[in-house]
Structures are given as structure tokens and as C-alpha cells.
Design an enzyme around this catalytic site. Structure first.
Site, PDB file in Angstrom:
ATOM      1  N   HIS A  50       0.866  -1.177   0.000  1.00 47.09           N
ATOM      2  CA  HIS A  50       0.000   0.000   0.000  1.00 47.09           C
ATOM      3  C   HIS A  50       0.902   1.226   0.000  1.00 47.09           C
ATOM      4  CE1 HIS A  50      -3.964  -1.834   1.744  1.00 47.09           C
ATOM      5  NE2 HIS A  50      -3.547  -2.458   0.652  1.00 47.09           N
ATOM      6  N   GLU A  52       1.346   3.713   2.096  1.00 44.54           N
ATOM      7  CA  GLU A  52       2.055   3.969   3.354  1.00 44.54           C
ATOM      8  C   GLU A  52       3.182   2.962   3.553  1.00 44.54           C
ATOM      9  OE1 GLU A  52      -2.372   4.966   4.068  1.00 44.54           O
ATOM     10  OE2 GLU A  52      -1.217   3.476   2.955  1.00 44.54           O
ATOM     11  N   SER A  77      -7.318   7.552   4.007  1.00 44.62           N
ATOM     12  CA  SER A  77      -7.345   7.040   5.371  1.00 44.62           C
ATOM     13  C   SER A  77      -6.666   5.668   5.451  1.00 44.62           C
ATOM     14  CB  SER A  77      -8.808   6.951   5.823  1.00 44.62           C
ATOM     15  OG  SER A  77      -8.909   6.578   7.166  1.00 44.62           O
ATOM     16  N   CYS A  79      -5.594   1.918   6.087  1.00 47.06           N
ATOM     17  CA  CYS A  79      -6.264   0.637   6.324  1.00 47.06           C
ATOM     18  C   CYS A  79      -5.715  -0.001   7.608  1.00 47.06           C
ATOM     19  CB  CYS A  79      -6.028  -0.289   5.129  1.00 47.06           C
ATOM     20  SG  CYS A  79      -4.364  -0.993   5.092  1.00 47.06           S
ATOM     21  N   CYS A  82      -1.815  -0.721   7.351  1.00 47.28           N
ATOM     22  CA  CYS A  82      -0.984   0.478   7.412  1.00 47.28           C
ATOM     23  C   CYS A  82      -1.072   1.136   8.785  1.00 47.28           C
ATOM     24  CB  CYS A  82      -1.371   1.432   6.299  1.00 47.28           C
ATOM     25  SG  CYS A  82      -1.067   0.728   4.655  1.00 47.28           S
TER      26      CYS A  82
END
Length: 145
Positions: A50, A52, A77, A79, A82
Site C-alpha cells: 500500500h 504507506e 485514510s 487501512c 498500514c
């Protein structure tokens, strides 16, 4: 708009241009970007990259004291995965481009003392809106549905 969120958006746009999911992130330490990344699950055939996670990976190994002074900027936002990394490394502050498309684990992060700022950024919102409309199956895969 803040230069660091602009950098996260540029990462998201790069991911989209590569055929991936338009989520970008940068890790900032004392006003300097030490890691940047974008969702590369499609591009790398990865289960965990992802935005991040990619930014953290690209920051490389850092002393715990560095993470505890960082701000993570992300276009969406975070998950559960992350958010777990944010907690694991003690990142104290997260700036979120938008949480309308997906509300991650903000309540968990807040409950653990992470300061959150949601910008409700129109560029971030539009990137996700368009992507979710054009590639709903890929989006559902990304969020585990």
C-alpha cells in the site's frame, strides 16, 4: 496546500499512471521527506505494498527515535495493515488527504494517541472517486472485499 500532501498526491498520480491504485504517501522527518511511495500492489504483484507501506519501505531502516518524530502524509485514510505499521513504529502524527472514499482505522489510531488531521482534499477525493468508478473490482481487492 501543504508541500508534503502535494508530494503524496504526486505519488498517487504516479501509481495511477503505472496502472495501479492512486494512493500515495510520504514520511517526513523534521521537515524533510525521508520516504515516499505509492500503492504498488498491481505493479509488483504484492499483497502488502500500500502507499504507506511503500513509503516506509523506501525510508529504509531508521532508529526508533526517527519514527517517533515523523509525520506520515497519505492521500487516503490508512487501512488496518498500514495503521498497524504506524502504531508499530510509533509515528505520532498522520495527515490524511481524504476519508470519504474509505474510512480506515482512524478510531484505533486516535485511541492510541496518534494525532490525525483530515484535509478533505478535493484532488484526493476526485482521484479515488474516478478510480473506484472505473475499476471497482480492483478497488475491492485492495481493501480486502
Amino acid at each position: 496546500m501543504d508541500e508534503f500532501m502535494q508530494a503524496a498526491i504526486a505519488e498517487a498520480q504516479a501509481g495511477l499512471a503505472e496502472g495501479g491504485i492512486p494512493i500515495g504517501s510520504v514520511l517526513v522527518h523534521r521537515g524533510i521527506i525521508i520516504g515516499r511511495g505509492h500503492n504498488r500492489r498491481v505493479q509488483k504483484g504484492s499483497t502488502v505494498l500500500h502507499g504507506e507501506m511503500d513509503a516506509l519501505e523506501n525510508a529504509g531502516r531508521q532508529p526508533a527515535s526517527v519514527y517517533r518524530e515523523c509525520v506520515l502524509y497519505t492521500t487516503l485514510s490508512p487501512c488496518p495493515m498500514c495503521s498497524g505499521a504506524i502504531l508499530l513504529y510509533g509515528i505520532p502524527r498522520v495527515v490524511i488527504g481524504e476519508n470519504r472514499s474509505f474510512l480506515g482505522e482512524e478510531a484505533l489510531l486516535s485511541s492510541r494517541g496518534v494525532a490525525l488531521e483530515v484535509l478533505d482534499d478535493p484532488t484526493c477525493i476526485e482521484l479515488m472517486r474516478r478510480f473506484m468508478a472505473e475499476k471497482p473490482a480492483l478497488w475491492n481487492e485492495d481493501i480486502g472485499e
